[in-house]
Design a protein around this motif. Structure first.
Motif, PDB file in Angstrom:
ATOM      1  N   ARG A 493       0.826  -1.209   0.000  1.00 28.27           N
ATOM      2  CA  ARG A 493       0.000   0.000   0.000  1.00 28.27           C
ATOM      3  C   ARG A 493       0.860   1.258   0.000  1.00 28.27           C
ATOM      4  NH1 ARG A 493      -4.699  -2.052   4.248  1.00 28.27           N
ATOM      5  NH2 ARG A 493      -5.989  -3.106   2.697  1.00 28.27           N
ATOM      6  N   ARG A 494       1.981   1.212   0.674  1.00 28.16           N
ATOM      7  CA  ARG A 494       2.871   2.383   0.699  1.00 28.16           C
ATOM      8  C   ARG A 494       3.453   2.643  -0.688  1.00 28.16           C
ATOM      9  NH1 ARG A 494       5.320   2.511   6.844  1.00 28.16           N
ATOM     10  NH2 ARG A 494       3.770   1.083   7.682  1.00 28.16           N
ATOM     11  N   LEU A 495       3.782   1.575  -1.402  1.00 37.55           N
ATOM     12  CA  LEU A 495       4.275   1.762  -2.772  1.00 37.55           C
ATOM     13  C   LEU A 495       3.200   2.403  -3.646  1.00 37.55           C
ATOM     14  CD1 LEU A 495       6.242  -1.545  -3.530  1.00 37.55           C
ATOM     15  CD2 LEU A 495       7.185   0.751  -3.266  1.00 37.55           C
ATOM     16  N   LYS A 496       1.976   1.931  -3.473  1.00 35.04           N
ATOM     17  CA  LYS A 496       0.879   2.474  -4.275  1.00 35.04           C
ATOM     18  C   LYS A 496       0.650   3.953  -3.972  1.00 35.04           C
ATOM     19  CE  LYS A 496      -4.068   1.971  -5.032  1.00 35.04           C
ATOM     20  NZ  LYS A 496      -5.314   1.305  -4.614  1.00 35.04           N
ATOM     21  N   VAL A 497       0.711   4.328  -2.697  1.00 38.87           N
ATOM     22  CA  VAL A 497       0.540   5.729  -2.305  1.00 38.87           C
ATOM     23  C   VAL A 497       1.667   6.581  -2.880  1.00 38.87           C
ATOM     24  CG1 VAL A 497       0.621   7.305  -0.339  1.00 38.87           C
ATOM     25  CG2 VAL A 497      -0.794   5.250  -0.227  1.00 38.87           C
ATOM     26  N   ALA A 498       2.894   6.082  -2.811  1.00 37.26           N
ATOM     27  CA  ALA A 498       4.038   6.830  -3.347  1.00 37.26           C
ATOM     28  C   ALA A 498       3.868   7.078  -4.837  1.00 37.26           C
ATOM     29  CB  ALA A 498       5.335   6.073  -3.080  1.00 37.26           C
ATOM     30  N   LEU A 499       3.411   6.053  -5.559  1.00 39.16           N
ATOM     31  CA  LEU A 499       3.237   6.204  -7.005  1.00 39.16           C
ATOM     32  C   LEU A 499       2.150   7.223  -7.316  1.00 39.16           C
ATOM     33  CD1 LEU A 499       3.907   5.358  -9.877  1.00 39.16           C
ATOM     34  CD2 LEU A 499       2.252   3.488  -9.650  1.00 39.16           C
ATOM     35  N   GLY A 500       1.017   7.155  -6.608  1.00 38.07           N
ATOM     36  CA  GLY A 500      -0.069   8.104  -6.862  1.00 38.07           C
ATOM     37  C   GLY A 500       0.346   9.540  -6.611  1.00 38.07           C
ATOM     38  N   ALA A 501       1.010   9.780  -5.479  1.00 36.97           N
ATOM     39  CA  ALA A 501       1.458  11.139  -5.174  1.00 36.97           C
ATOM     40  C   ALA A 501       2.485  11.621  -6.194  1.00 36.97           C
ATOM     41  CB  ALA A 501       2.053  11.184  -3.763  1.00 36.97           C
ATOM     42  N   ALA A 502       3.385  10.726  -6.629  1.00 32.76           N
ATOM     43  CA  ALA A 502       4.397  11.093  -7.626  1.00 32.76           C
ATOM     44  C   ALA A 502       3.744  11.453  -8.953  1.00 32.76           C
ATOM     45  CB  ALA A 502       5.387   9.938  -7.813  1.00 32.76           C
ATOM     46  N   ARG A 503       2.721  10.698  -9.338  1.00 29.08           N
ATOM     47  CA  ARG A 503       2.018  10.995 -10.591  1.00 29.08           C
ATOM     48  C   ARG A 503       1.318  12.348 -10.525  1.00 29.08           C
ATOM     49  NH1 ARG A 503      -0.604   4.952 -11.669  1.00 29.08           N
ATOM     50  NH2 ARG A 503       1.124   4.132 -12.949  1.00 29.08           N
ATOM     51  N   GLY A 504       0.714  12.661  -9.377  1.00 28.47           N
ATOM     52  CA  GLY A 504       0.077  13.967  -9.231  1.00 28.47           C
ATOM     53  C   GLY A 504       1.071  15.100  -9.359  1.00 28.47           C
ATOM     54  N   LEU A 505       2.240  14.948  -8.730  1.00 28.85           N
ATOM     55  CA  LEU A 505       3.272  15.982  -8.832  1.00 28.85           C
ATOM     56  C   LEU A 505       3.836  16.091 -10.238  1.00 28.85           C
ATOM     57  CD1 LEU A 505       5.543  15.900  -5.647  1.00 28.85           C
ATOM     58  CD2 LEU A 505       4.283  17.826  -6.597  1.00 28.85           C
ATOM     59  N   ALA A 506       4.048  14.940 -10.874  1.00 24.80           N
ATOM     60  CA  ALA A 506       4.573  14.957 -12.244  1.00 24.80           C
ATOM     61  C   ALA A 506       3.619  15.688 -13.174  1.00 24.80           C
ATOM     62  CB  ALA A 506       4.812  13.529 -12.729  1.00 24.80           C
ATOM     63  N   TYR A 507       2.322  15.512 -12.953  1.00 21.00           N
ATOM     64  CA  TYR A 507       1.323  16.230 -13.760  1.00 21.00           C
ATOM     65  C   TYR A 507       1.479  17.741 -13.572  1.00 21.00           C
ATOM     66  CZ  TYR A 507      -3.187  18.273 -14.994  1.00 21.00           C
ATOM     67  OH  TYR A 507      -4.164  19.071 -15.516  1.00 21.00           O
ATOM     68  N   LEU A 508       1.636  18.175 -12.317  1.00 22.08           N
ATOM     69  CA  LEU A 508       1.786  19.613 -12.056  1.00 22.08           C
ATOM     70  C   LEU A 508       3.028  20.169 -12.739  1.00 22.08           C
ATOM     71  CD1 LEU A 508       0.925  19.785  -8.236  1.00 22.08           C
ATOM     72  CD2 LEU A 508      -0.546  20.397 -10.151  1.00 22.08           C
ATOM     73  N   HIS A 509       4.127  19.411 -12.723  1.00 18.91           N
ATOM     74  CA  HIS A 509       5.396  19.897 -13.270  1.00 18.91           C
ATOM     75  C   HIS A 509       5.440  19.826 -14.791  1.00 18.91           C
ATOM     76  CE1 HIS A 509       7.774  19.001  -9.292  1.00 18.91           C
ATOM     77  NE2 HIS A 509       6.805  19.875  -9.135  1.00 18.91           N
TER      78      HIS A 509
END
Length: 719
Positions: A493-509
């Motif tokens: 679950r921690r890996l999944k959370v890390a990936l989701g948050a990273a994808r959200g940030l990558a979208y912003l950048h």
């Protein structure tokens, strides 16, 4: 005599304690019997005292089990008749456990003290038992999003204290139950405010008895059924109504004329709450003025059909036609002059009002700014008045509080549309400046991604600053890592959370136009939905990165200590890599479940001090969260290695967020997960220790959910 009295009191006290202890042990036996066939029971359920040893999801009063809240726990099994043994139970919430199946036992009717029953989003089937009507204390009943079939049991009419009744998204059929043959119907539920029964197979007409002046109805949602006939005229007598939905049925006939009696008619109609196939209303409509007050407020897709030539009288004489033309011209001229005069007065007043409020209200005019480009169009977001939000939160009642912090409080509310939202109300001491508040709204309105929290609206009135977000049911990542939320945060679950948050940030950048730097990435700004997908929240400190500033922005240093990029802190030069640094700290927080700065120790330095890449798990055993240290977390070494690259001292040495996303995806595949999957990962194998025994979560759970769990949506489903 006094001594005898003291001895008597002592004996009475001992007997009372003995009875309480016996009752507590009986509840323990009852829980064991109830869950005997369950899989994935909470690992904290050890010992023989559910009231004194921190059993997850269990609340007690006077050493008796009064509440079971096990939402989203991946439970598998059935609800057995042994539930009746917990005689003091007042709350039962097993929602969002798809593995719970079977029928609801009729013995549930023996829980005479039950006030809240929530079985949303499970896999229960069969008929809803008639015994449900024996729960006289019940005020909240949510059985939506299951597979129940058969009729709505008429005994539900016995629930005289019911406030919320949600049976939507099932396979229920038959007519809406109304009183008759010795049973009570829904019209007897005088305290009920919410009827949610959409997306079933209900048939027959809409009973006129359902609407009468003694009812307290606010939401009546029967959309997507097989109801026929017309809308009853009695709907106009229920002044409390805010949302009525009978669309996607087989209705015909006209909208009742007395619906105009409703105090909120414009809101009721303009938002498409009432939408009929108005075939039978054509003749009436054509005989009345085109400016009829009822039909003029209907949405475009709900307006009555155009008049056919056969419905217009053909017996008018030429003389009457000429007179009609003359009268029409005169009326048109008078109306035109009146409208022009009113329009002029309106324009003058609006200019004066705008001039007076522009200085106080940053939203009075969205102005072109050379640094920010054109102001965003607030699609999907609206401006709420203070009075509206007071109404939706019951005047910001503590009962609706689902979170709090230094910024203020978060309240749960249901909009007239039935949408569940979270209202973030800033405390006086933490209010942003008008420009910062406007910035957050601008940013939220321009970004749309599944890993970013969506904005439903905002309020800026009488010194109040409030943001209305989509409701995210499982609170913050920080609450889950600390154990406060009760959610088991295993490695998958921690890996999944890390990936989701990273994808959200990558979208912003990378994909937002112009790009956005968040500037405050931390675990309390990552929210978790019903499947523990991460959503990045709180854009109050965010900055737009226009072409002229590509690479860096010189700005005042803002952020949260512990997550703050040291290069940005020293130089005041803000870049996307500042977010990367904060995200690296977040990754270390996921691994250790420690705060970035705790008792004077900085998490980055602590990891650097013990890290040895030549040893197993990089020699991090002493610092890894004990909950994931009982097993060998696959890919953890590569995860930590990536995190340490993100927290490099110099921004040029850090990866981009797009690179971080790709590497986390590779780590997930190495751990046996599919990065493209949206569902909650199966984690059964990592909930066992090396000897096959259940792991016990090392955190306390006495505070329960901080921002969810106790308040289910009328319809919260996987997207």
């Amino acid at each position: 005599m006094e001594q005898v009295f003291k001895v008597f009191l002592l004996l009475l006290l001992c007997q009372s304690l003995l009875v309480s202890a016996q009752s507590s042990y009986e509840d323990f036996v009852s829980l064991q019997s109830l869950t005997e066939s369950w899989q994935n029971k909470p690992p904290s359920w050890v010992g023989s005292d559910p009231c004194g040893s921190g059993w997850e999801g269990i609340r007690c009063t006077n050493l008796r089990v009064t509440s079971i809240i096990l939402a989203s726990m991946n439970l598998v099994g059935k609800l057995s008749s042994d539930i009746q043994l917990l005689s003091e139970l007042d709350t039962l919430d097993l929602s969002y456990n798809k593995g719970l199946t079977g029928t609801i036992p009729k013995e549930i009717g023996n829980l005479r003290k039950l006030k809240t029953l929530i079985l949303v989003g499970c896999s229960f089937f069969g008929s809803i038992p008639d015994s449900i009507g024996s729960l006289q204390q019940l005020n909240f009943l949510a059985l939506n999003s299951n597979q129940f079939n058969g009729n709505i049991p008429p005994t539900i009419g016995n629930l005289s204290n019911i406030n919320w009744l949600d049976l939507s998204d099932n396979h229920l059929e038959g007519a809406i139950p109304i009183s008759g043959q010795g049973v009570l119907g829904l019209e007897k539920l005088l305290k009920a405010k919410h009827f949610h029964m959409g997306n079933n197979r209900l048939s027959g007409g809409i009973p006129a008895q359902l609407f009468h002046s003694d009812m307290s109805l606010v939401h009546v949602l029967f959309d997507s059924n097989q109801l026929s006939g017309g809308m009853p005229s009695t709907i106009g007598v229920v002044n409390s109504l805010e949302a009525v939905r009978f669309d996607r049925n087989q209705l015909s006939g006209s909208v009742p004329s007395n619906i105009s009696n409703l105090r909120n008619l414009s809101d009721l109609l303009a938002r498409n709450r009432i939408c009929l196939e108005a075939e039978a209303s054509t003749e009436r409509y054509c005989q009345e003025s085109q400016s009829n007050s009822i039909y003029s407020t209907l949405p475009n897709n709900c307006s009555p059909p155009p008049c056919s030539s056969g419905q217009i009288s053909r017996n008018e004489s030429k003389k009457s036609s000429h007179i009609g033309i003359i009268v029409g011209v005169v009326v048109a001229v008078v109306v035109f002059l009146a409208v022009a005069l009113l329009a002029g007065i309106y324009v003058v007043r609006q200019k004066k009002r705008a001039k007076g409020s522009a200085e106080l209200n940053p939203f009075a005019n969205w102005k072109l700014n050379k640094n920010n480009g054109m102001a965003p169009q607030l699609k999907g977001a609206r401006w709420f008045s203070l009075e509206e939000l007071k109404k939706y939160t019951n005047n910001f009642s503590e009962d609706n509080t689902v979170g709090s912090g230094g910024y203020g409080k978060v309240y749960r509310a249901v909009l007239p549309t039935g949408e569940l939202v979270a209202i973030k109300r800033a405390a006086e001491e933490s209010m942003q400046g008008a420009v910062e508040f406007k910035t957050e709204i601008e940013l939220l309105s321009r970004v749309h991604h599944k890993n970013l929290v969506g904005l439903a609206g905002f309020c800026f009135e009488n010194g109040e600053q409030m943001l209305v977000y989509e409701y995210i049911p499982n609170g913050t990542l920080m609450d889950s890592l600390s154990g406060k939320s009760g959610i088991r945060m295993d490695w998958m679950r921690r890996l999944k959370v890390a990936l989701g948050a990273a994808r959200g940030l990558a979208y912003l950048h990378e994909l937002a136009n112009p790009p956005i730097i968040h500037r405050d990435i931390k675990s309390s700004n990552i929210l978790l939905d019903e499947h523990l997908n991460a959503k990045v929240a709180d854009f109050g400190l965010s900055k737009l990165l226009v072409d002229s500033e590509r690479g860096h922005i010189t700005t005042q240093v803002k952020g949260t200590m512990g997550y703050l990029d040291p290069e940005y802190y020293m130089t005041q030069q803000l870049t996307e890599k500042s977010d990367v640094y904060s995200f690296g700290v977040l990754m270390l927080e996921l691994v250790t479940a420690r705060r970035p700065i705790e008792k004077g120790k900085y998490i980055v330095r602590e990891v650097q001090n013990v890290m040895d890449t030549t040893k197993e798990l990089f020699n991090l055993h002493s610092i890894i969260d004990p909950f994931i240290n009982k097993v060998t977390p696959r890919g953890l070494d590569k995860f930590v290695e990536l995190a340490m690259r993100c927290v490099k001292e110099y921004a040029a040495e850090r990866p981009s967020m797009a690179e971080v996303v790709k590497e986390i995806e590779n780590i997930m595949e190495l751990a046996g997960l599919n990065p493209a999957s949206e569902s909650d990962p199966t984690t059964e194998e990592i909930d066992m220790d090396a000897n096959g025994g259940k792991l016990r979560r090392p955190y306390a759970h006495d505070e329960g959910f901080s921002y969810s769990g106790a308040f289910p949506s009328t319809k919260v489903e996987p997207q």
